[in-house]
Design a protein around this motif. Sequence first.
Motif, PDB file in Angstrom:
ATOM      1  N   GLN A  28       0.756  -1.342  -0.367  1.00 17.23           N
ATOM      2  CA  GLN A  28      -0.130   0.515   0.018  1.00 17.23           C
ATOM      3  C   GLN A  28       0.845   0.991  -0.030  1.00 17.23           C
ATOM      4  O   GLN A  28       2.120   1.442   0.975  1.00 17.23           O
ATOM      5  CB  GLN A  28      -1.241   0.108   1.375  1.00 17.23           C
ATOM      6  N   TYR A  29       0.435   1.983  -0.804  1.00 14.57           N
ATOM      7  CA  TYR A  29       0.934   3.384  -0.734  1.00 14.57           C
ATOM      8  C   TYR A  29      -0.098   4.969  -1.335  1.00 14.57           C
ATOM      9  O   TYR A  29      -0.913   3.668  -2.026  1.00 14.57           O
ATOM     10  CB  TYR A  29       2.496   3.575  -1.677  1.00 14.57           C
ATOM     11  N   ASP A  30       0.617   6.368  -1.346  1.00 17.19           N
ATOM     12  CA  ASP A  30      -0.509   7.231  -1.549  1.00 17.19           C
ATOM     13  C   ASP A  30       0.121   7.723  -2.703  1.00 17.19           C
ATOM     14  O   ASP A  30       1.899   7.566  -2.555  1.00 17.19           O
ATOM     15  CB  ASP A  30      -1.298   7.814  -0.647  1.00 17.19           C
TER      16      ASP A  30
ATOM     17  N   LEU B 196      -4.598   6.456  -2.407  1.00 19.58           N
ATOM     18  CA  LEU B 196      -4.605   5.553  -2.163  1.00 19.58           C
ATOM     19  C   LEU B 196      -4.447   4.360  -2.676  1.00 19.58           C
ATOM     20  O   LEU B 196      -5.686   3.882  -3.593  1.00 19.58           O
ATOM     21  CB  LEU B 196      -5.096   5.512  -0.975  1.00 19.58           C
ATOM     22  N   TYR B 197      -3.481   3.462  -2.868  1.00 20.28           N
ATOM     23  CA  TYR B 197      -3.428   1.760  -3.631  1.00 20.28           C
ATOM     24  C   TYR B 197      -3.688   0.766  -3.006  1.00 20.28           C
ATOM     25  O   TYR B 197      -1.447   0.763  -2.602  1.00 20.28           O
ATOM     26  CB  TYR B 197      -2.633   2.421  -5.180  1.00 20.28           C
ATOM     27  N   THR B 198      -3.737  -0.050  -3.124  1.00 21.04           N
ATOM     28  CA  THR B 198      -3.982  -1.503  -1.833  1.00 21.04           C
ATOM     29  C   THR B 198      -4.137  -2.439  -2.761  1.00 21.04           C
ATOM     30  O   THR B 198      -4.603  -2.560  -3.605  1.00 21.04           O
ATOM     31  CB  THR B 198      -5.094  -1.523  -1.307  1.00 21.04           C
TER      32      THR B 198
ATOM     33  N   TYR C 117     -10.175   2.875  -0.608  1.00 27.53           N
ATOM     34  CA  TYR C 117     -10.425   1.303  -0.152  1.00 27.53           C
ATOM     35  C   TYR C 117     -11.225   0.563  -1.382  1.00 27.53           C
ATOM     36  O   TYR C 117     -12.498   0.366  -1.035  1.00 27.53           O
ATOM     37  CB  TYR C 117     -11.230   2.080   1.036  1.00 27.53           C
TER      38      TYR C 117
ATOM     39  N   LYS D  83      -3.806  -6.921   7.055  1.00 19.81           N
ATOM     40  CA  LYS D  83      -4.655  -5.952   6.497  1.00 19.81           C
ATOM     41  C   LYS D  83      -4.809  -5.157   7.594  1.00 19.81           C
ATOM     42  O   LYS D  83      -4.854  -3.620   6.861  1.00 19.81           O
ATOM     43  CB  LYS D  83      -6.127  -6.674   5.548  1.00 19.81           C
TER      44      LYS D  83
ATOM     45  N   ALA E  70      -2.018  -2.264   8.009  1.00 23.60           N
ATOM     46  CA  ALA E  70      -2.224  -1.050   6.218  1.00 23.60           C
ATOM     47  C   ALA E  70      -3.476  -0.767   6.758  1.00 23.60           C
ATOM     48  O   ALA E  70      -3.459   0.785   5.792  1.00 23.60           O
ATOM     49  CB  ALA E  70      -2.484  -1.792   5.443  1.00 23.60           C
ATOM     50  N   ASP E  71      -4.656  -0.617   6.940  1.00 23.53           N
ATOM     51  CA  ASP E  71      -5.299   0.229   7.170  1.00 23.53           C
ATOM     52  C   ASP E  71      -5.333   1.743   8.276  1.00 23.53           C
ATOM     53  O   ASP E  71      -5.662   2.396   7.887  1.00 23.53           O
ATOM     54  CB  ASP E  71      -7.300  -0.588   7.464  1.00 23.53           C
TER      55      ASP E  71
ATOM     56  N   ALA F   1      -3.014   3.837   7.088  1.00 25.78           N
ATOM     57  CA  ALA F   1      -3.971   4.551   6.101  1.00 25.78           C
ATOM     58  C   ALA F   1      -4.606   5.871   7.000  1.00 25.78           C
ATOM     59  O   ALA F   1      -4.650   6.784   6.744  1.00 25.78           O
ATOM     60  CB  ALA F   1      -4.693   3.694   5.162  1.00 25.78           C
TER      61      ALA F   1
END
Length: 590
Positions: free
Chosen positions: A137-139, A225-227, A242, A432, A435-436, A439
């Motif tokens: 995950q990153y933005d 945000l890309y996951t 999301y 997960k 990661a949530d 974010a």
Amino acid sequence: MRLILFTALWLCLALTVFASSDAEEAVVTEDGDQVEAQEPEIEINYVSPLPKGHIFLAEHFDNHDEFEAKWVRSQAKKDGADDDIAKYDGKWAVEPLLKDGLKGDMGLVLKSKAKHSAISAPLDRPFNFNNKPLIVQYDVTFQNGQECGGAYIKLLMQETGLRLSQFTDRTPYSIMFGPDKCGNDHKLHFIFMHKNPKDGSFSEKHAKKPSTRLDELFKDGRPHLYTLVIQPDNSFEVLVDYKVVIKGTLLDDFDPPVNPPTEIDDPEDVKPIDWDERERIADPEAKKPEDWNEEEPEQIADASAQQPAGWLEDEPEMIPDPTAEKPEDWDEDMDGTWEAPLINNPVCESAAGCGQWKTPMVANPNFKGKWRAPFIDNPNYKGKWRARRIPNPDFFEDKNPFAMSPIGAVGLELWSMSDNIFFDNMIITDDKSVADQWAAETFDLRCNLIDKEKESVVQRLMNYTNKNPWLWGVYVVVIGLPLVLIISCCCSNSPEKEKKAKKAESKKTDDPVDDDEGVEDIEDIDGVEDASEAIPPLEGEDLDEANKDEIQAEEEEEEEEEEEEEKEEVPEESVAAKSSPRRRRATRKD
């Protein structure tokens, strides 16, 4: 009048409400003076997040020294490129967003455009594809939009002797993930390198395209945000802000597929020479009819046509303009001989035509065109030829493509025609929820700040009302009271208006009226003691000639007034009574 009073009351109430809200926002100084309050700055407290849980990489780029110690800029050259652009010399920097940024929140920014740029960092420990999911995950924020280029990341294979300073497009990777665009082609890559279990070679497997539109991600200037979530059961999901945009399995939703087909066409099989694939052919027995003349033209001159009378064959259709003059700067050596522009011959305007007359063309009744034999079914047709199928010598079945090569580093290897691409909050984990939470402490705060700065007046009013619930009652009064008063004022006079209209219609048409209505007319007469005296004189009563003429004139005048009253609103009841024929006649009789 009542409506005006009600409106004034409503305005006073509304001013009182807004004055009270302004008073709450006022600031009182130590001297007791009240000054206008400045609009408070929107501020959201940001603290660099601490990684929690089982992570392999967690990078927020807020500490410049830690960034310089961990991340490695590539010093390599791109193979196959011109020398002037082959070097990976794109500039990277750690800095805040150009706008809508959180205080203290930094990110990795690609500062160069039209240059090869590469940077990478090792994971805290390698990620092995065993029985835990992979979450990446990153933005990304395209601060200046994106014309052509990518913002994807590569998860590099864990290899002995991996040199990040020589990171190029040829460096082996396990997964490539992220947005990419050029022109109108918008992509969201998810590519993984699959290892052939038979010969050990690697091949790229591309996930299917998302069903949603991606163009706004590259031009709205907001962080996105890309996951990526890959499960050990080979299922996967790709999320943007999301929301799931791609989902499927590694076995079924990639091109080319992970497992090759069990059978293939025999490459040595050749179509026989006598194999006829034509379904229909020209009839070989058909012959051209003897009277079929292919030489006849499609059109011929009309033999019955004659030149119209008054046709001027000696006059040209166009003549030089007699009023035109050669330009002063005309150079015949450079521009050639000057000729006046042509105009329509004015003599031809009144004539049937000018110039050489040509016979009009008509369709040739003998024209048949080139003769072709009719088509018939091919008696030798054998169908479409296909090579025979044989077992695929390269067939294999990998039931667990999730078991990819271990990941040892993460890197960005890009070429972009836009600069100031902002990367932030990279995390690689097998949980997960981790990661949530990451974010929520980074990406969500930045989005909240942007949303607050772009709130409309209505949204701010709603937020203020939620903080002061008593305002809901005021809104009901301020909005509901005028509606109720307006409706009541509009409907209160409707029965009286109907009665006036009915009374005026009866007088105009001499229709009988109810006794009550007649009594009301009599009671409306002021200064008359006896109601019988108010009744107009009947026909046959003794009236002198002058009074009769005067009464007749007044009746005609009254009819005209009644017609005007039908076009306008019915007057007040008192005015109607004073202007009624019975009132006037009764007064005159007195």
